[in-house]
Design a protein around this motif. Structure first.
Motif, PDB file in Angstrom:
ATOM      1  N   MET A   1       0.460 -35.495  -7.139  1.00  0.00           N
ATOM      2  CA  MET A   1      -0.402 -34.352  -8.210  1.00  0.00           C
ATOM      3  C   MET A   1      -0.473 -33.552  -7.431  1.00  0.00           C
ATOM      4  O   MET A   1      -0.578 -31.967  -7.678  1.00  0.00           O
ATOM      5  N   ASP A   2      -0.700 -33.632  -5.897  1.00  0.00           N
ATOM      6  CA  ASP A   2      -1.011 -31.915  -5.199  1.00  0.00           C
ATOM      7  C   ASP A   2      -0.116 -31.611  -4.865  1.00  0.00           C
ATOM      8  O   ASP A   2      -0.142 -30.171  -5.436  1.00  0.00           O
ATOM      9  N   LEU A   3       0.889 -32.183  -5.519  1.00  0.00           N
ATOM     10  CA  LEU A   3       2.626 -31.583  -4.949  1.00  0.00           C
ATOM     11  C   LEU A   3       2.491 -30.526  -6.957  1.00  0.00           C
ATOM     12  O   LEU A   3       2.767 -29.465  -6.498  1.00  0.00           O
ATOM     13  N   VAL A   4       2.606 -30.959  -7.700  1.00  0.00           N
ATOM     14  CA  VAL A   4       2.321 -30.293  -9.189  1.00  0.00           C
ATOM     15  C   VAL A   4       1.541 -29.108  -8.569  1.00  0.00           C
ATOM     16  O   VAL A   4       1.888 -27.821  -9.531  1.00  0.00           O
ATOM     17  N   VAL A   5       0.362 -29.028  -8.347  1.00  0.00           N
ATOM     18  CA  VAL A   5      -0.657 -28.138  -7.886  1.00  0.00           C
ATOM     19  C   VAL A   5       0.036 -26.857  -7.188  1.00  0.00           C
ATOM     20  O   VAL A   5      -0.843 -26.107  -7.099  1.00  0.00           O
ATOM     21  N   PHE A   6       0.356 -27.551  -6.047  1.00  0.00           N
ATOM     22  CA  PHE A   6       0.762 -26.497  -5.219  1.00  0.00           C
ATOM     23  C   PHE A   6       2.236 -25.562  -5.032  1.00  0.00           C
ATOM     24  O   PHE A   6       2.044 -24.544  -5.474  1.00  0.00           O
ATOM     25  N   LEU A   7       2.945 -26.594  -6.474  1.00  0.00           N
ATOM     26  CA  LEU A   7       3.984 -25.623  -6.701  1.00  0.00           C
ATOM     27  C   LEU A   7       3.575 -24.616  -8.151  1.00  0.00           C
ATOM     28  O   LEU A   7       4.121 -23.910  -8.134  1.00  0.00           O
ATOM     29  N   VAL A   8       2.453 -24.916  -8.815  1.00  0.00           N
ATOM     30  CA  VAL A   8       2.350 -24.039  -9.722  1.00  0.00           C
ATOM     31  C   VAL A   8       0.992 -23.291  -9.375  1.00  0.00           C
ATOM     32  O   VAL A   8       1.624 -22.054  -9.711  1.00  0.00           O
ATOM     33  N   ILE A   9       0.638 -22.953  -7.914  1.00  0.00           N
ATOM     34  CA  ILE A   9      -0.445 -22.082  -8.203  1.00  0.00           C
ATOM     35  C   ILE A   9       1.089 -21.317  -7.001  1.00  0.00           C
ATOM     36  O   ILE A   9       1.147 -19.667  -6.935  1.00  0.00           O
ATOM     37  N   GLY A  10       2.161 -21.766  -6.099  1.00  0.00           N
ATOM     38  CA  GLY A  10       3.009 -20.796  -5.923  1.00  0.00           C
ATOM     39  C   GLY A  10       3.989 -20.157  -6.515  1.00  0.00           C
ATOM     40  O   GLY A  10       3.957 -18.680  -5.996  1.00  0.00           O
ATOM     41  N   LEU A  11       4.663 -20.830  -7.569  1.00  0.00           N
ATOM     42  CA  LEU A  11       5.182 -20.305  -8.588  1.00  0.00           C
ATOM     43  C   LEU A  11       4.217 -19.025  -9.605  1.00  0.00           C
ATOM     44  O   LEU A  11       4.737 -18.186 -10.039  1.00  0.00           O
TER      45      LEU A  11
END
Length: 131
Positions: A1-11
């Motif tokens: 789940m934390d990877l998705v959050v990091f990816l969304v914030i980064g994108l």
């Protein structure tokens, strides 16, 4: 789940940085420069304790003689005084996208956003590859 959050914030940060970079390019290439006037400064308190911000409100007349007003995207600039001139650049078809014409200051918006986006998206992708 934390990877998705990091990816969304980064994108999201990358998207904002690219949007601002493309707009800056379009303004520099096709924009019309004019003199605006700093009408006032508007203060607002941030949400959830994010702090206080002050933004310049600039008025200018476009090439067709219409008066426009916009709020600067960045917080208070010490070199712009109320009642004083402000260099403005805008697209002929979209005077609502006007910006104060100080490109070195605009880079301080674009570069951190792109760096932040690369960092977060890169960390998410790195963790995804390691799994």
């Amino acid at each position: 789940m934390d990877l998705v959050v990091f990816l969304v914030i980064g994108l999201a940060a990358l998207g904002y940085g690219v949007y601002e970079a493309v707009l800056l390019y379009r303004l520099r290439r096709h924009g019309i420069r004019t003199r605006g006037l700093v009408a006032r400064y508007e203060s607002s308190s941030g949400t959830a304790g994010s702090g206080h911000s002050t933004r310049a409100v600039v008025t200018f007349v476009d090439d067709e003689g219409y008066m426009h007003e916009f709020r600067d995207r960045e917080t208070a600039r010490s070199d712009l005084r109320v009642g004083g001139p402000a260099p403005v650049i805008y697209l002929p078809s979209a005077p609502g996208a006007a910006r104060i014409d100080m490109p070195w200051r605009r880079l301080w918006t674009i570069v951190p956003s792109l760096a932040f986006g690369c960092l977060f998206a890169g960390l998410a992708l790195w963790e995804l590859v390691r799994r």
